[in-house]
Design a protein around this motif. Structure first.
Motif, PDB file in Angstrom:
ATOM      1  N   SER A  67      -0.597   6.334   2.934  1.00 55.73           N
ATOM      2  CA  SER A  67      -0.155   6.630   4.468  1.00 55.73           C
ATOM      3  C   SER A  67      -0.887   5.367   5.364  1.00 55.73           C
ATOM      4  O   SER A  67      -1.908   4.749   4.965  1.00 55.73           O
ATOM      5  N   ASP A  68      -0.315   5.198   6.542  1.00 51.29           N
ATOM      6  CA  ASP A  68      -0.694   4.295   7.230  1.00 51.29           C
ATOM      7  C   ASP A  68      -2.258   4.677   7.614  1.00 51.29           C
ATOM      8  O   ASP A  68      -3.102   3.769   7.659  1.00 51.29           O
ATOM      9  N   GLU A  69      -2.552   6.015   7.841  1.00 52.86           N
ATOM     10  CA  GLU A  69      -3.979   6.210   8.180  1.00 52.86           C
ATOM     11  C   GLU A  69      -4.980   5.983   7.164  1.00 52.86           C
ATOM     12  O   GLU A  69      -5.813   5.418   7.272  1.00 52.86           O
ATOM     13  N   GLU A  70      -4.495   6.236   5.794  1.00 51.39           N
ATOM     14  CA  GLU A  70      -5.249   5.944   4.409  1.00 51.39           C
ATOM     15  C   GLU A  70      -5.503   4.585   4.490  1.00 51.39           C
ATOM     16  O   GLU A  70      -6.602   4.054   4.063  1.00 51.39           O
ATOM     17  N   MET A  71      -4.451   3.717   4.949  1.00 48.88           N
ATOM     18  CA  MET A  71      -4.725   2.142   4.644  1.00 48.88           C
ATOM     19  C   MET A  71      -5.736   1.828   5.733  1.00 48.88           C
ATOM     20  O   MET A  71      -6.650   1.102   5.189  1.00 48.88           O
ATOM     21  N   MET A  72      -5.615   2.424   6.948  1.00 47.59           N
ATOM     22  CA  MET A  72      -6.591   1.959   8.092  1.00 47.59           C
ATOM     23  C   MET A  72      -8.168   2.361   7.522  1.00 47.59           C
ATOM     24  O   MET A  72      -8.799   1.593   7.560  1.00 47.59           O
ATOM     25  N   GLU A  73      -8.349   3.532   6.718  1.00 50.00           N
ATOM     26  CA  GLU A  73      -9.270   4.030   6.246  1.00 50.00           C
ATOM     27  C   GLU A  73      -9.831   2.992   5.284  1.00 50.00           C
ATOM     28  O   GLU A  73     -10.983   2.575   5.144  1.00 50.00           O
ATOM     29  N   PHE A  74      -9.026   2.718   4.303  1.00 51.74           N
ATOM     30  CA  PHE A  74      -9.326   1.930   2.923  1.00 51.74           C
ATOM     31  C   PHE A  74      -9.808   0.650   3.359  1.00 51.74           C
ATOM     32  O   PHE A  74     -10.698   0.144   3.201  1.00 51.74           O
ATOM     33  N   PHE A  75      -9.015  -0.110   4.462  1.00 51.37           N
ATOM     34  CA  PHE A  75      -9.431  -1.047   4.802  1.00 51.37           C
ATOM     35  C   PHE A  75     -10.862  -1.114   5.600  1.00 51.37           C
ATOM     36  O   PHE A  75     -11.636  -2.096   5.487  1.00 51.37           O
ATOM     37  N   ARG A  76     -11.062  -0.059   6.406  1.00 52.98           N
ATOM     38  CA  ARG A  76     -12.240  -0.157   7.152  1.00 52.98           C
ATOM     39  C   ARG A  76     -13.484  -0.057   6.197  1.00 52.98           C
ATOM     40  O   ARG A  76     -14.717  -0.801   6.232  1.00 52.98           O
TER      41      ARG A  76
ATOM     42  N   ALA B  77      -6.577  -9.119  -0.306  1.00 52.31           N
ATOM     43  CA  ALA B  77      -5.399 -10.184  -0.190  1.00 52.31           C
ATOM     44  C   ALA B  77      -4.978 -10.339   1.212  1.00 52.31           C
ATOM     45  O   ALA B  77      -4.967 -11.412   1.982  1.00 52.31           O
ATOM     46  N   PHE B  78      -4.829  -8.941   1.684  1.00 48.56           N
ATOM     47  CA  PHE B  78      -4.572  -8.869   3.093  1.00 48.56           C
ATOM     48  C   PHE B  78      -5.722  -9.614   4.048  1.00 48.56           C
ATOM     49  O   PHE B  78      -5.354 -10.523   4.956  1.00 48.56           O
ATOM     50  N   ARG B  79      -6.693  -9.275   3.843  1.00 46.51           N
ATOM     51  CA  ARG B  79      -7.985  -9.748   4.848  1.00 46.51           C
ATOM     52  C   ARG B  79      -7.971 -11.328   4.264  1.00 46.51           C
ATOM     53  O   ARG B  79      -8.277 -11.935   5.547  1.00 46.51           O
ATOM     54  N   ARG B  80      -7.753 -11.913   3.405  1.00 43.90           N
ATOM     55  CA  ARG B  80      -7.785 -13.186   3.024  1.00 43.90           C
ATOM     56  C   ARG B  80      -6.843 -13.985   3.692  1.00 43.90           C
ATOM     57  O   ARG B  80      -7.265 -14.915   4.299  1.00 43.90           O
ATOM     58  N   GLU B  81      -5.786 -13.539   3.674  1.00 47.02           N
ATOM     59  CA  GLU B  81      -4.528 -14.170   4.202  1.00 47.02           C
ATOM     60  C   GLU B  81      -4.644 -14.147   6.171  1.00 47.02           C
ATOM     61  O   GLU B  81      -4.453 -15.202   6.357  1.00 47.02           O
ATOM     62  N   MET B  82      -5.130 -13.033   6.402  1.00 51.48           N
ATOM     63  CA  MET B  82      -5.313 -12.964   7.913  1.00 51.48           C
ATOM     64  C   MET B  82      -6.323 -13.561   8.180  1.00 51.48           C
ATOM     65  O   MET B  82      -6.369 -14.473   9.271  1.00 51.48           O
ATOM     66  N   ALA B  83      -7.427 -13.906   7.384  1.00 50.39           N
ATOM     67  CA  ALA B  83      -8.420 -14.711   7.752  1.00 50.39           C
ATOM     68  C   ALA B  83      -8.365 -16.274   7.677  1.00 50.39           C
ATOM     69  O   ALA B  83      -8.889 -16.950   8.644  1.00 50.39           O
TER      70      ALA B  83
ATOM     71  N   MET C  60       0.729  -1.241   0.056  1.00 54.61           N
ATOM     72  CA  MET C  60       0.221   0.113  -0.140  1.00 54.61           C
ATOM     73  C   MET C  60       0.887   1.143  -0.020  1.00 54.61           C
ATOM     74  O   MET C  60       0.660   2.240  -0.624  1.00 54.61           O
ATOM     75  N   ALA C  61       1.942   1.234   0.838  1.00 53.89           N
ATOM     76  CA  ALA C  61       2.841   2.388   0.961  1.00 53.89           C
ATOM     77  C   ALA C  61       3.377   2.509  -0.684  1.00 53.89           C
ATOM     78  O   ALA C  61       3.486   3.662  -0.875  1.00 53.89           O
ATOM     79  N   ALA C  62       3.679   1.510  -1.343  1.00 55.44           N
ATOM     80  CA  ALA C  62       4.129   1.799  -2.757  1.00 55.44           C
ATOM     81  C   ALA C  62       3.180   2.298  -3.704  1.00 55.44           C
ATOM     82  O   ALA C  62       3.495   2.701  -4.743  1.00 55.44           O
TER      83      ALA C  62
ATOM     84  N   ARG D 272      -7.580   4.501 -11.935  1.00 55.84           N
ATOM     85  CA  ARG D 272      -8.498   3.435 -11.756  1.00 55.84           C
ATOM     86  C   ARG D 272      -7.507   2.147 -11.675  1.00 55.84           C
ATOM     87  O   ARG D 272      -7.954   1.524 -10.759  1.00 55.84           O
ATOM     88  N   LEU D 273      -6.372   2.189 -12.187  1.00 56.43           N
ATOM     89  CA  LEU D 273      -5.405   1.185 -11.819  1.00 56.43           C
ATOM     90  C   LEU D 273      -4.989   1.238 -10.309  1.00 56.43           C
ATOM     91  O   LEU D 273      -5.044   0.133  -9.639  1.00 56.43           O
ATOM     92  N   ARG D 274      -4.800   2.470 -10.009  1.00 50.12           N
ATOM     93  CA  ARG D 274      -4.502   2.419  -8.440  1.00 50.12           C
ATOM     94  C   ARG D 274      -5.552   2.099  -7.526  1.00 50.12           C
ATOM     95  O   ARG D 274      -5.215   1.229  -6.715  1.00 50.12           O
ATOM     96  N   SER D 275      -6.638   2.241  -7.808  1.00 49.26           N
ATOM     97  CA  SER D 275      -7.893   1.585  -6.879  1.00 49.26           C
ATOM     98  C   SER D 275      -8.040   0.373  -7.084  1.00 49.26           C
ATOM     99  O   SER D 275      -8.041  -0.263  -5.980  1.00 49.26           O
ATOM    100  N   GLU D 276      -7.763  -0.180  -8.389  1.00 49.83           N
ATOM    101  CA  GLU D 276      -8.013  -1.630  -8.257  1.00 49.83           C
ATOM    102  C   GLU D 276      -6.736  -2.170  -7.555  1.00 49.83           C
ATOM    103  O   GLU D 276      -7.031  -3.219  -6.782  1.00 49.83           O
ATOM    104  N   MET D 277      -5.672  -1.784  -7.790  1.00 48.37           N
ATOM    105  CA  MET D 277      -4.386  -2.439  -6.947  1.00 48.37           C
ATOM    106  C   MET D 277      -4.790  -2.439  -5.478  1.00 48.37           C
ATOM    107  O   MET D 277      -4.400  -3.322  -4.772  1.00 48.37           O
ATOM    108  N   ALA D 278      -5.131  -1.125  -5.011  1.00 46.83           N
ATOM    109  CA  ALA D 278      -5.188  -1.127  -3.783  1.00 46.83           C
ATOM    110  C   ALA D 278      -6.441  -2.088  -3.129  1.00 46.83           C
ATOM    111  O   ALA D 278      -6.190  -2.775  -2.014  1.00 46.83           O
ATOM    112  N   VAL D 279      -7.639  -2.087  -3.889  1.00 43.41           N
ATOM    113  CA  VAL D 279      -8.527  -2.976  -3.378  1.00 43.41           C
ATOM    114  C   VAL D 279      -8.139  -4.555  -3.391  1.00 43.41           C
ATOM    115  O   VAL D 279      -8.172  -5.356  -2.506  1.00 43.41           O
ATOM    116  N   ASP D 280      -7.273  -4.905  -4.399  1.00 38.21           N
ATOM    117  CA  ASP D 280      -6.682  -6.074  -4.326  1.00 38.21           C
ATOM    118  C   ASP D 280      -5.901  -6.580  -3.463  1.00 38.21           C
ATOM    119  O   ASP D 280      -5.720  -7.689  -2.692  1.00 38.21           O
ATOM    120  N   THR D 281      -4.953  -5.553  -2.949  1.00 40.49           N
ATOM    121  CA  THR D 281      -4.307  -5.747  -1.807  1.00 40.49           C
ATOM    122  C   THR D 281      -4.910  -5.748  -0.506  1.00 40.49           C
ATOM    123  O   THR D 281      -4.503  -6.598   0.332  1.00 40.49           O
TER     124      THR D 281
END
Lengths: 132, 132
Positions: free
Chosen positions: A106-115, B95-101, A100-102, B83-92
């Motif tokens: 930011s850490d905060e944006e990640m958190m928000e996106f996750f939520r 993937a994170f949630r799936r692996e942690m789950a 996500m950093a790549a 659009r690419l950025r959003s899609e990559m963030a969603v995928d990321t």
DNA sequence: ATTATTGTACTAATTAAATAATACAATAAT
DNA sequence: ATTATTGTATTATTTAATTAGTACAATAAT
């Protein structure tokens, strides 16, 4: 433990990760017997040699132990297992943050996106979507 | 854009991801010229053929355009990029949630784990640790 | 016009992963 | 004792990724 495999990573490594996850999550418990090599190979739809390679490496890690003709078992070492779970979780979180950093978050944006993402999709929606 | 590559995923795919990330993060801007194939191949320490394979596929995606002898450029299509950025963030995130789950964590536990991990390591610590 | 730089194309060789096909070894079950 | 089940070992083949080496094509720079 789901069986469908993805692309772009050696199958035996993917299998290792699946088994590690299953043990770390407690789906496979200490002392549990796992299916015989040939059977697992069928389950995962891979060659027995490939399956054995994965299982052998998991043995080197101490996660599995083979008892000649009795079969193959999950280690009784609960300490090892809980350590494994923690390490895998740390790796997963770090990988998430790095990626996500790549992308410029930011850490905060990640958190928000996750939520937000948790709100949109329920807890169960992901596994089937992704793996199927 | 970091250059060191990991194992277990085809190099050309890894390169594609690096470039995608660089564009998505705005490190490479619309219209920017990228280095010539041969030069990029040296930077990444791979064979020119491998580099070209990655770049070709990125062109098929519309992310890059090649102008014969003038060189190769990042698309001007900002809509495509965001659009690419959003899609990559969603995928990321997925993937994170799936692996942690898979490791037996609930969404709330993931959140907490994430927060703690952010406290322990600062924002910059990860990239060097992991990639180096 | 010539030259250097760029992207592109092609064929061969190498390497590692995966499959295929057997065979052997040990022991639990009978 | 015999048999079936288990893990293990071995050798060959196939397949895909990567490298290697070379050549061609188009055009910007000179």
């Amino acid at each position: 433990m789901d069986k469908k495999l993805q692309e772009n990573m050696p199958i035996y490594v993917q299998i290792m990760n699946r088994v590690r996850e299953a043990v770390a999550a407690g789906e496979l418990k200490p002392g549990d017997r796992v299916a015989p090599v040939r059977e697992m190979a069928q389950d995962f739809e891979v060659n027995p040699n490939t399956m054995q390679r994965a299982l052998n490496e998991l043995e080197r890690e101490g996660l599995l132990v083979s008892e000649r003709t009795a079969g193959r078992f999950v280690t009784e070492d609960k300490e090892l297992i809980s350590r494994l779970r923690s390490e895998m979780a740390v790796d997963t979180v770090d990988a998430f943050r790095r990626e996500m950093a790549a992308l410029g978050y930011s850490d905060e944006e990640m958190m928000e996106f996750f939520r937000k993402r948790c709100e949109v999709t329920g807890s169960g929606a992901l596994t089937l979507e992704r793996i199927g």
